[in-house]
Design a protein around this motif. Structure first.
Motif, PDB file in Angstrom:
ATOM      1  N   PHE A 139       0.826  -1.209   0.000  1.00 42.16           N
ATOM      2  CA  PHE A 139       0.000   0.000   0.000  1.00 42.16           C
ATOM      3  C   PHE A 139       0.859   1.257   0.000  1.00 42.16           C
ATOM      4  CE2 PHE A 139      -3.345  -2.684   2.354  1.00 42.16           C
ATOM      5  CZ  PHE A 139      -3.919  -3.067   1.158  1.00 42.16           C
ATOM      6  N   PHE A 140       1.901   1.244   0.834  1.00 39.61           N
ATOM      7  CA  PHE A 140       2.747   2.433   0.931  1.00 39.61           C
ATOM      8  C   PHE A 140       3.430   2.729  -0.400  1.00 39.61           C
ATOM      9  CE2 PHE A 140       6.700   4.691   1.891  1.00 39.61           C
ATOM     10  CZ  PHE A 140       6.196   5.770   2.592  1.00 39.61           C
ATOM     11  N   VAL A 141       4.067   1.705  -0.952  1.00 40.21           N
ATOM     12  CA  VAL A 141       4.827   1.908  -2.197  1.00 40.21           C
ATOM     13  C   VAL A 141       3.886   2.312  -3.340  1.00 40.21           C
ATOM     14  CG1 VAL A 141       6.243   0.758  -3.945  1.00 40.21           C
ATOM     15  CG2 VAL A 141       6.726   0.393  -1.526  1.00 40.21           C
ATOM     16  N   ALA A 142       2.786   1.566  -3.500  1.00 40.69           N
ATOM     17  CA  ALA A 142       1.899   1.815  -4.644  1.00 40.69           C
ATOM     18  C   ALA A 142       1.199   3.174  -4.522  1.00 40.69           C
ATOM     19  CB  ALA A 142       0.873   0.697  -4.752  1.00 40.69           C
ATOM     20  N   LEU A 143       0.699   3.498  -3.332  1.00 37.60           N
ATOM     21  CA  LEU A 143      -0.049   4.750  -3.193  1.00 37.60           C
ATOM     22  C   LEU A 143       0.866   5.974  -3.251  1.00 37.60           C
ATOM     23  CD1 LEU A 143      -2.736   3.683  -0.573  1.00 37.60           C
ATOM     24  CD2 LEU A 143      -2.973   3.957  -3.030  1.00 37.60           C
ATOM     25  N   MET A 144       2.059   5.845  -2.653  1.00 38.36           N
ATOM     26  CA  MET A 144       2.999   6.965  -2.746  1.00 38.36           C
ATOM     27  C   MET A 144       3.458   7.156  -4.185  1.00 38.36           C
ATOM     28  SD  MET A 144       3.121   8.449   0.077  1.00 38.36           S
ATOM     29  CE  MET A 144       4.419   9.595  -0.313  1.00 38.36           C
ATOM     30  N   ALA A 145       3.661   6.039  -4.895  1.00 39.36           N
ATOM     31  CA  ALA A 145       4.066   6.141  -6.306  1.00 39.36           C
ATOM     32  C   ALA A 145       2.968   6.820  -7.124  1.00 39.36           C
ATOM     33  CB  ALA A 145       4.371   4.759  -6.866  1.00 39.36           C
ATOM     34  N   LEU A 146       1.711   6.429  -6.874  1.00 42.49           N
ATOM     35  CA  LEU A 146       0.591   7.065  -7.596  1.00 42.49           C
ATOM     36  C   LEU A 146       0.564   8.569  -7.312  1.00 42.49           C
ATOM     37  CD1 LEU A 146      -2.492   4.682  -7.194  1.00 42.49           C
ATOM     38  CD2 LEU A 146      -1.587   5.546  -9.333  1.00 42.49           C
ATOM     39  N   PHE A 147       0.738   8.918  -6.038  1.00 42.43           N
ATOM     40  CA  PHE A 147       0.665  10.327  -5.642  1.00 42.43           C
ATOM     41  C   PHE A 147       1.814  11.136  -6.256  1.00 42.43           C
ATOM     42  CE2 PHE A 147       1.442  13.791  -2.536  1.00 42.43           C
ATOM     43  CZ  PHE A 147       0.211  14.409  -2.600  1.00 42.43           C
ATOM     44  N   LEU A 148       3.043  10.613  -6.117  1.00 42.26           N
ATOM     45  CA  LEU A 148       4.208  11.351  -6.613  1.00 42.26           C
ATOM     46  C   LEU A 148       4.201  11.436  -8.141  1.00 42.26           C
ATOM     47  CD1 LEU A 148       6.909  10.009  -4.130  1.00 42.26           C
ATOM     48  CD2 LEU A 148       5.807  12.248  -4.120  1.00 42.26           C
ATOM     49  N   LEU A 149       3.767  10.350  -8.799  1.00 45.00           N
ATOM     50  CA  LEU A 149       3.667  10.400 -10.257  1.00 45.00           C
ATOM     51  C   LEU A 149       2.595  11.396 -10.690  1.00 45.00           C
ATOM     52  CD1 LEU A 149       4.109   6.646 -11.252  1.00 45.00           C
ATOM     53  CD2 LEU A 149       5.553   8.551 -11.982  1.00 45.00           C
ATOM     54  N   GLY A 150       1.522  11.454  -9.916  1.00 43.71           N
ATOM     55  CA  GLY A 150       0.468  12.429 -10.208  1.00 43.71           C
ATOM     56  C   GLY A 150       0.995  13.854 -10.169  1.00 43.71           C
TER      57      GLY A 150
ATOM     58  N   THR B 297      -0.058  15.927 -19.933  1.00 41.84           N
ATOM     59  CA  THR B 297      -0.351  14.891 -18.933  1.00 41.84           C
ATOM     60  C   THR B 297      -1.210  15.394 -17.778  1.00 41.84           C
ATOM     61  OG1 THR B 297       1.744  15.436 -17.890  1.00 41.84           O
ATOM     62  CG2 THR B 297       1.758  13.591 -19.436  1.00 41.84           C
ATOM     63  N   TYR B 298      -1.765  16.610 -17.900  1.00 43.87           N
ATOM     64  CA  TYR B 298      -2.535  17.206 -16.791  1.00 43.87           C
ATOM     65  C   TYR B 298      -3.655  16.285 -16.296  1.00 43.87           C
ATOM     66  CZ  TYR B 298      -5.841  20.421 -14.515  1.00 43.87           C
ATOM     67  OH  TYR B 298      -6.718  21.014 -13.643  1.00 43.87           O
ATOM     68  N   GLU B 299      -4.460  15.775 -17.227  1.00 43.02           N
ATOM     69  CA  GLU B 299      -5.590  14.924 -16.829  1.00 43.02           C
ATOM     70  C   GLU B 299      -5.112  13.595 -16.236  1.00 43.02           C
ATOM     71  OE1 GLU B 299      -8.606  15.708 -16.456  1.00 43.02           O
ATOM     72  OE2 GLU B 299      -8.696  17.600 -17.551  1.00 43.02           O
ATOM     73  N   TYR B 300      -4.014  13.091 -16.794  1.00 40.39           N
ATOM     74  CA  TYR B 300      -3.437  11.862 -16.234  1.00 40.39           C
ATOM     75  C   TYR B 300      -3.018  12.112 -14.785  1.00 40.39           C
ATOM     76  CZ  TYR B 300      -3.052   9.783 -20.897  1.00 40.39           C
ATOM     77  OH  TYR B 300      -3.312   9.263 -22.130  1.00 40.39           O
ATOM     78  N   GLY B 301      -2.335  13.242 -14.585  1.00 33.82           N
ATOM     79  CA  GLY B 301      -1.883  13.594 -13.235  1.00 33.82           C
ATOM     80  C   GLY B 301      -3.038  13.681 -12.267  1.00 33.82           C
ATOM     81  N   ASN B 302      -4.125  14.355 -12.710  1.00 30.74           N
ATOM     82  CA  ASN B 302      -5.317  14.462 -11.856  1.00 30.74           C
ATOM     83  C   ASN B 302      -5.857  13.077 -11.504  1.00 30.74           C
ATOM     84  OD1 ASN B 302      -5.236  17.199 -11.954  1.00 30.74           O
ATOM     85  ND2 ASN B 302      -6.832  17.421 -13.507  1.00 30.74           N
ATOM     86  N   THR B 303      -5.904  12.212 -12.508  1.00 29.13           N
ATOM     87  CA  THR B 303      -6.422  10.854 -12.283  1.00 29.13           C
ATOM     88  C   THR B 303      -5.561  10.108 -11.262  1.00 29.13           C
ATOM     89  OG1 THR B 303      -7.196  10.849 -14.550  1.00 29.13           O
ATOM     90  CG2 THR B 303      -7.114   8.719 -13.452  1.00 29.13           C
TER      91      THR B 303
ATOM     92  N   GLN C 124       4.187  14.637 -10.543  1.00 32.38           N
ATOM     93  CA  GLN C 124       5.179  14.697 -11.625  1.00 32.38           C
ATOM     94  C   GLN C 124       4.506  14.945 -12.974  1.00 32.38           C
ATOM     95  OE1 GLN C 124       8.491  14.369 -11.207  1.00 32.38           O
ATOM     96  NE2 GLN C 124       8.958  14.494 -13.383  1.00 32.38           N
ATOM     97  N   LEU C 125       3.287  14.407 -13.119  1.00 35.18           N
ATOM     98  CA  LEU C 125       2.550  14.550 -14.387  1.00 35.18           C
ATOM     99  C   LEU C 125       1.761  15.866 -14.433  1.00 35.18           C
ATOM    100  CD1 LEU C 125       1.245  10.864 -14.751  1.00 35.18           C
ATOM    101  CD2 LEU C 125       3.000  11.963 -16.140  1.00 35.18           C
ATOM    102  N   HIS C 126       2.093  16.781 -13.558  1.00 31.61           N
ATOM    103  CA  HIS C 126       1.475  18.118 -13.491  1.00 31.61           C
ATOM    104  C   HIS C 126       0.004  18.083 -13.098  1.00 31.61           C
ATOM    105  CE1 HIS C 126       5.159  19.569 -15.285  1.00 31.61           C
ATOM    106  NE2 HIS C 126       5.005  18.732 -16.286  1.00 31.61           N
TER     107      HIS C 126
END
Lengths: 136, 57
Positions: free
Chosen positions: A47-58, A106-112, A60-62
Motif C-alpha cells: 500500500f505504501f509503495v503503490a499509493l505513494m508512487a501514484l501520488f508522486l507520479l500524479g 499529462t494534466y488529466e493523467y496527473g489528476n487521475t 510529476q505529471l502536473h
C-alpha cells in the motif's frame, strides 16, 4: 500458530474505541501504516509503495490537488478524493505542490493519479478498520 | 513521461497491486489476482481504444 496469536492480541487491543480511532487516523495519514502496525507488513508495504508512487507520479505529471470550493461541485468531489491520502496530501498542500499545469499534455493523467491515490487510500482505511475490528 | 501507453501501464500496475493486496491475504493469490487484473486493465484499455477509434471527436 505463534504469529496468529500475536496478531489476535494486536487485534484485541486495536478493537478498543480509542485505539480503533487511532488505527483509522494512522491508516489515513500514512498509506499502509495501520496494516504495518497491525502486523500485516507485506500488505502495508504494498500500500505504501503503490499509493505513494501514484501520488508522486500524479504530481510529476502536473496534476492538480483540488481545493474545496462549493462553487465548483466537481472540483469539490476531486478535492474530497485528494484528501483521502492524508499526510502526503497535507505536506503537498503546505509545500505548494500540485498547483496543476492545465496546458501540460499529462494534466488529466496527473489528476487521475492523484484522485485515485486518495480514493484507494480510503479503501485501505476501511480495510484497516475491518482488520482492527477482527472482521478479517 | 508523455507516452499514453506507458502512463496507462504504470497506472494499471499500481492500481491492480493495491486491489490485489486488499482482496487477497496469501501472497501467491495476490500475485495471481493482481496479474489477472493488470492484464484485464491493459486489455480493456486497448480494446476500448480501438472501439472508439472510428468515433469523431
Amino acid at each position: 500458530m505463534a504469529t496468529k496469536s500475536t496478531t489476535a492480541e494486536r487485534v484485541g487491543v486495536a478493537a478498543e474505541p480509542g485505539t480503533l480511532a487511532l488505527v483509522c487516523i494512522v491508516a489515513w495519514a500514512i498509506p499502509g501504516g495501520a496494516h504495518f502496525w497491525l502486523g500485516r507488513r507485506q500488505k502495508g508495504l504494498v500500500f505504501f509503495v503503490a499509493l505513494m508512487a501514484l501520488f508522486l507520479l500524479g504530481l510529476q505529471l502536473h496534476g492538480r490537488i483540488f481545493a474545496i470550493d462549493l462553487q465548483e461541485p466537481l472540483g469539490t468531489l476531486s478535492a474530497v478524493a485528494n484528501l483521502g491520502l492524508g499526510l502526503p496530501w497535507v505536506i503537498a498542500r503546505i509545500a505548494g505542490a500540485g498547483t496543476g499545469q492545465v496546458t501540460a499534455v499529462t494534466y488529466e493523467y496527473g489528476n487521475t493519479f492523484l484522485i485515485v491515490a486518495g480514493l484507494l487510500n480510503s479503501l485501505v482505511v476501511l480495510d484497516a478498520f475491518d482488520l482492527a475490528m477482527g472482521r478479517k | 513521461m508523455t507516452s499514453h501507453l506507458a502512463v496507462l501501464t504504470v497506472f494499471a500496475l499500481l492500481v491492480s497491486s493495491v486491489f490485489a493486496a486488499l482482496m487477497k491475504d496469501d501472497p501467491r493469490e495476490q500475485l495471481r489476482s493482481g496479474s489477472l487484473m493488470f492484464a484485464g486493465f491493459l486489455a480493456a484499455a486497448i480494446v476500448l481504444g480501438w472501439l472508439m477509434y472510428p468515433l469523431p471527436l
